[in-house]
Design an enzyme around this catalytic site. Structure first.
Site, PDB file in Angstrom:
ATOM      1  N   ALA A  20       0.807  -1.214   0.000  1.00 49.47           N
ATOM      2  CA  ALA A  20       0.000   0.000   0.000  1.00 49.47           C
ATOM      3  C   ALA A  20       0.843   1.269   0.000  1.00 49.47           C
ATOM      4  O   ALA A  20       0.356   2.342  -0.323  1.00 49.47           O
ATOM      5  CB  ALA A  20      -0.927   0.024   1.213  1.00 49.47           C
ATOM      6  N   ASP A 130      -7.951  -5.920   8.625  1.00 50.24           N
ATOM      7  CA  ASP A 130      -6.701  -6.502   8.113  1.00 50.24           C
ATOM      8  C   ASP A 130      -5.761  -6.851   9.269  1.00 50.24           C
ATOM      9  O   ASP A 130      -4.580  -6.486   9.270  1.00 50.24           O
ATOM     10  CB  ASP A 130      -6.023  -5.532   7.140  1.00 50.24           C
ATOM     11  CG  ASP A 130      -5.004  -6.234   6.242  1.00 50.24           C
ATOM     12  OD1 ASP A 130      -5.083  -7.472   6.115  1.00 50.24           O
ATOM     13  OD2 ASP A 130      -4.140  -5.544   5.678  1.00 50.24           O
TER      14      ASP A 130
END
Length: 407
Positions: A20, A130
């Site tokens: 990310a 997550d």
């Protein structure tokens, strides 16, 4: 090379990279900070930037001793960044890779800290989505707890939600880390607080066993196991602890404990775990998994990646250390029903093959051959014995019998 992040922060040194973005050691008005700078291609996504700003209040409002506090969210040109407290330590994945598995007391203490963090987040209406060892930081400057565990802090709240696009993801995509995804996410249901509990129980299992209960092989196979497979007890841990894991790995979200309940129940287990060494169980053989699962289609000459190694962002290069996210379509009901129902990756004593594996099947074949040979030998022995009995009758005739007849 230092770079400015907005008007208040300077990023001085890269601490790590992920699918990310990049985490930097930075400096702000109040001292050192960690700056998570999201990928530039993400920063150019206006929809994502809008959701980033919308989440600002929720993320900045999360304060807890076991949560890495988000101090600021920066949107400046092509920069999209979260400014967080700097934790002097390492992440749980790094420790797990170094030690392979943890002593039960240390594993339970760490997971209890994370459960406390989730309880605070869930109370504020925030779902992490997550939870995994990469997102658990260990404060090396904090006091040692049970089993020599450092205080654990959960980080990256909201990142999965920010990157997840509702328009692109609704009922068609899965975004997360395959090994830790709850069954309801695989089936296309919206993520609630229970998905974090499932992921955290998976982390606890991994800390104890050295591998996740449903991981290994192609991501699609991993997702199917979450829906269709069950786990068996890890040898060597108290039954009460195992029952907690089983309950939190339940397929039905309503059957799982709440985060606060899990934290309290785990801490109740700590006295019984003191001094217990790490478990002695074998990790499943990747070659066995490859033999049991259909191989993914990959270009010739390219290696087959395992354990959910699919980039979060389409077209992204692999992480510097590992790929942990996947974005793929939700399997159809008939695909989910196609897998064998039973026990996934059953732990076993060191050296023992896993039932149904290639090594186990080879052992069964060897036993069958051995039994077949033994049967032939036995038949031969019986035949030889019969021959000797017959031969003995010829060498020593039985006495003659006399009969009389009436004239």
């Amino acid at each position: 090379m230092a770079r400015k992040i907005g008007s208040r922060y300077t990023a001085n040194q890269i601490l790590g990279r992920g699918s990310a973005g990049t985490v930097w050691l930075g400096e702000g008005p109040e001292g050192p900070v960690a700056v998570k700078l999201l990928r530039e291609d993400l920063a150019s996504d206006q929809e994502l930037v809008g959701r980033f700003v919308q989440e600002r209040t929720a993320l900045l409002g999360l304060e807890h001793p076991h949560i890495v506090t988000v101090r600021d969210l920066v949107v400046d040109g092509n920069d999209l960044a979260l400014v967080m407290d700097l934790v002097r330590g390492t992440d749980l994945r790094t420790r797990l890779e170094r030690e392979r598995r943890l002593a039960p007391a240390a594993a339970v203490a760490i997971v209890a800290d994370v459960a406390d963090a989730l309880a605070a987040a869930h109370a504020a209406g925030v779902v992490h989505r997550d939870v995994k060892p990469e997102n658990v930081l260990l404060d090396m400057q904090g006091p040692l707890g049970p089993g020599g565990a450092h205080p654990a802090l959960l980080t990256d709240f909201g990142v999965a939600k920010l990157i997840d696009s509702p328009k692109r993801n609704r009922a068609t995509k899965i975004i997360g880390t395959p090994d830790y995804l709850a069954p309801e996410i695989v089936e296309g249901l919206p993520p609630r607080a229970a998905v974090d509990i499932y992921a955290l129980a998976t982390v606890l299992y991994e800390l104890l066993a050295g591998f996740t209960p449903f991981g290994g092989g192609h991501p699609g196979a991993v997702l199917r196991r979450h829906v269709t497979e069950t786990v068996v007890p890890l040898p060597g841990i108290p039954d009460e602890l195992w029952q907690l894991i089983v309950q939190c790995l339940a397929k039905a979200p309503a059957s799982r404990l709440r985060a606060s309940e899990l934290a309290a129940r785990l801490r109740e287990q700590l006295p019984t775990l003191t001094g217990m060494p790490p478990l002695d169980v074998d990790e499943p053989d990747p070659s066995e998994e490859a033999a049991e699962e259909p191989a993914p289609s990959v270009p010739q000459g390219e290696p087959v990646r395992r354990r959910g190694a699919v980039s979060l962002v389409p077209g992204a290069k692999p992480d510097s250390n590992r790929d942990t996210h996947t974005s793929m379509r939700v399997p159809a009901p008939d695909e989910l029903a196609g897998g064998a129902h039973g026990t996934a990756r059953a732990p076993r004593a060191t050296g023992a093959p896993r039932p149904g594996s290639a090594r186990h099947k080879a052992a069964v074949r060897r036993r069958r051959v051995t039994l077949g040979v033994a049967g032939v030998v036995l038949a031969a022995v019986v035949g030889v014995g019969a021959w000797f009995a017959s031969s003995d009758g010829d060498d020593h005739p039985a006495p003659a019998t006399h009969s009389t007849s009436t004239p």
